[in-house]
Design a protein around this motif. Sequence first.
Motif: not given
Length: 530
Positions: A53-79
């Motif tokens: 699921t995309t939810t799992q991918l978001r969580e795993w990517a944020a964890e692997s990158a060492g960033v909070p999930l909210w930062l990934l979510e904020e980045s998504y609309p910009i990218v």
Amino acid sequence: MRDFATLFATLDQTTKTTLKTKALAEYFTRAADEDKLWTIALFSGRRPKRAVTTTQLREWAAESAGVPLWLLEESYPIVGDLAETIALILPPAETCSDLSLSYWINWLRSLSNVSPEDRKMLILTAWNQLETTERFLFNKLITGGFRIGISQKLMTRALAQATGQDEASLAHRLMGGWTPESTSYHALIEAEDKAADLSRPYPFYLAHQLDDLPENLGNPVDWQAEWKWDGIRGQLILRGGGHHVWSRGEELITDRFPELARARDFLPDGTVLDGEIVTWDGTQPMSFNTLQKRIGRKTVPKKLLKDAPVILLAYDLLEDNGHDLRDTPLAQRRARLDALLQDLPSEAPVRPSQIIPFDSWQGLTQVRTRSRDMRSEGLMLKRRDSPYLVGRKKGDWWKWKLDPLTIDAVMIYAQQGHGRRATLFTDFTFAVWQGNELVPFTKAYSGLTDAEFNKITAWVRKNTLQRFGPVRQVRPEHVFEIAFEGIFESPRHKSGVALRFPRMSRWRQDKPVQEANTLEDLRAILAAHG
């Protein structure tokens, strides 16, 4: 995967059709057969079943990158693309691999047999051996399709160059319900196509919009006029004792319209009809809204079959007694179609679409004004000597649609776009007046120029009242003319109405908000045209 990533980068970095075709042809010449097959599949909308699921991918990517999930979510609309956001946010790969595209696809397909915990570890391991573009494509295989400006026609042209085969023949081969799991590159592209899949449709011939005066088309005697029905373009195929129904988007929709199975009782085997699937009240098509209720259903309940029965309004005969008629002039194809359908009883689920007699363009212009009374979007104009071609060709077939309906509305919400529009606000919600209240009734995201989108984006950023995730409530200060093709009742919307194909036709900077239209105005349009 590296070769596929190189191909993708080449295609993504140019807008020139010749360069895209050349890059694809070179790839199809040198790539392994399994990779070529999957490339054809991916670029024609066929992708492996999603195992994560995309939810799992978001969580795993944020964890692997060492960033909070909210930062990934904020980045998504910009990218503007989740697959790209994840590819960019991950740390650099520690290893590299030269595994093929087909290897990774088969690897992803195997994840369905793995526990959720093991899937995470496998995905992280894959990310750690792929460079950024390869990661992006890997993520795309999981999250969605490849929208990089590659049409089926362009891909077919490249295959023709690579294989030396006829382009029209290849276009036919690529139609139908094949998947990489059900065929091979050799069977799909190279093998003799005697028995071809009995369900396979012909590539659809598409019309261009007529923007000039019809008088510029020449002598009216050379042209055939028909109503442009507001339904679903489809092909009804009767072969091998069975029947198949295909949409223009190459989707097999046989089960959604079980009424068409009765065509086998009235028409001979080896018949292929091109036409419009419409709901039918016994004398004319019903509104598109009645058909809309059936579009997304795999099975149709008895009540809906009774309330919204469908027929095929046929306007072309592509195959007769198993013979391909596409090279035969339209006038002859139509004569054979009329002869085939003329004695069918009323219970048959097929009718010939009406040809409109006319002897002058002025007279046909008057007929066109009756289109909405006929539940039609306008007229189709087809040159009588035209063959049935592949794709959208300019010259022989034209759609002469009515001018759209319009209403002036107030923008009340804005959201950023995706992809190249990710930094702009392009998706808007509009409202009309009901007394002193603004009632939302539609969304629209197309119709403005780049300069206008830039201007409204700057305004949105300065005039945001509230935020609801990616959506911003803005000051109700701007009026836009909204154009649309149809209107129908909708209990799901607060306004009670919904529009068909809404878009912004004008930014009414000359009009104050108080002079925008009302819900009463919308209902008047519904009463007249719904």
